[in-house]
Design an enzyme around this catalytic site. Sequence first.
Site, PDB file in Angstrom:
ATOM      1  N   ALA A  65       0.863  -1.184   0.000  1.00  0.00           N
ATOM      2  CA  ALA A  65       0.000   0.000   0.000  1.00  0.00           C
ATOM      3  C   ALA A  65       0.902   1.237   0.000  1.00  0.00           C
ATOM      4  CB  ALA A  65      -0.883  -0.022   1.234  1.00  0.00           C
ATOM      5  N   GLY A 108       0.922  -5.067   0.905  1.00  0.00           N
ATOM      6  CA  GLY A 108      -0.252  -5.165   0.041  1.00  0.00           C
ATOM      7  C   GLY A 108       0.063  -5.763  -1.320  1.00  0.00           C
ATOM      8  N   GLU A 111      -0.204  -9.335  -0.709  1.00  0.00           N
ATOM      9  CA  GLU A 111      -1.636  -9.609  -0.484  1.00  0.00           C
ATOM     10  C   GLU A 111      -2.420  -9.576  -1.797  1.00  0.00           C
ATOM     11  OE1 GLU A 111      -1.613  -6.519   2.548  1.00  0.00           O
ATOM     12  OE2 GLU A 111      -2.512  -7.945   3.936  1.00  0.00           O
ATOM     13  N   GLU A 131       4.859  -5.227   7.229  1.00  0.00           N
ATOM     14  CA  GLU A 131       4.086  -4.172   7.887  1.00  0.00           C
ATOM     15  C   GLU A 131       4.527  -3.931   9.323  1.00  0.00           C
ATOM     16  OE1 GLU A 131       2.798  -6.570   5.967  1.00  0.00           O
ATOM     17  OE2 GLU A 131       1.209  -5.770   4.693  1.00  0.00           O
TER      18      GLU A 131
END
Length: 257
Positions: A65, A108, A111, A131
């Site tokens: 992200a 992300g 993911e 993270e």
Amino acid sequence: MAYETILYETRGKVALITLNRPKAMNALNAQLIAEVTDALTHVEQDPKLGASVITGSDKAFAAGADIKEMASLDFVQAYVGDFISPWDRVGQMRKPVIAAVAGYALGGGCELAMMCDFIIAAESAKFGQPEITLGVMPGAGGTQRLTRFVGKSKAMEMVLTGRLMKADEAERSGLVSRVVPSDELIGEALAAAEKIADFSQPIVMMAKESVNRSYETTLAEGVRFERRLFHAMFGTEDQKEGMDAFVDKRTPQFKNR
Ligand SMILES: CC(C)(O)CC(=O)SCCNC(=O)CCNC(=O)[C@H](O)C(C)(C)COP(=O)(O)OP(=O)(O)OC[C@H]1O[C@@H](n2cnc3c(N)ncnc32)[C@H](O)[C@@H]1OP(=O)(O)O
């Protein structure tokens, strides 16, 4: 279609979506996710398209992200805005999506790859959920999907330490379906997508739905679900065509009916 953060092209029955924020290691900001989900919605709605490939660059599939976009959010903005929810579209696709991963697939990015139906990795691929180093934990399914792919011990180590996993380890542990030389990545992923897209679309969609059901139910319920869909396939023209073609020793011509 004109996008700014992705490249979108179709090749026959296959769509190729290339994440394209090279200066930011393909960090997944709101615009990029909106463009990916828009492209995928287009694929879902276009009867000519049977499968998609999502890829990035040689350096990065996606480095997670967009930290710069996320850094100043407070709890209420994160909770009410729920900026991750649009990503769920990827995992909700009914037509198959393949992730072709080279370079970093972090946070992300990892993911997003795991939301796809399978991952083909270049030798350069590196997967991780770092993270924890940012003072958070995975929030787009990483603690759940990674654990199902690689098991608790390895997932726990990766989530709690932020350790990255190279392509060979990712293949050994079941995160990726196979590793290919970097210069063959896109060709191999497109070839797999083309192969899928040449089969009967409704049958492919039912097969995908059935495999995914195994993540959400007991073995007995899953087998019952599979059996119902298997029986339903005998109501399709493509089942007749596939089996008749085998008996006649010819190539089947599926009509997606
Ligand atoms: C979805 C959730 C909820 O699960 C949360 C997340 O995904 S949180 C994000 C998790 N990802 C990371 O922590 C990875 C962050 N990036 C890195 O660690 C490194 O960039 C690297 C290892 C991928 C590559 O390192 P390097 O080759 O040294 O390149 P850099 O100079 O670091 O990066 C180049 C350029 O890209 C920007 N960048 C990289 N990643 C991100 C990101 N996730 N968000 C925003 N921007 C990112 C980086 O800042 C550099 O830009 P400039 O500062 O030069 O403008």
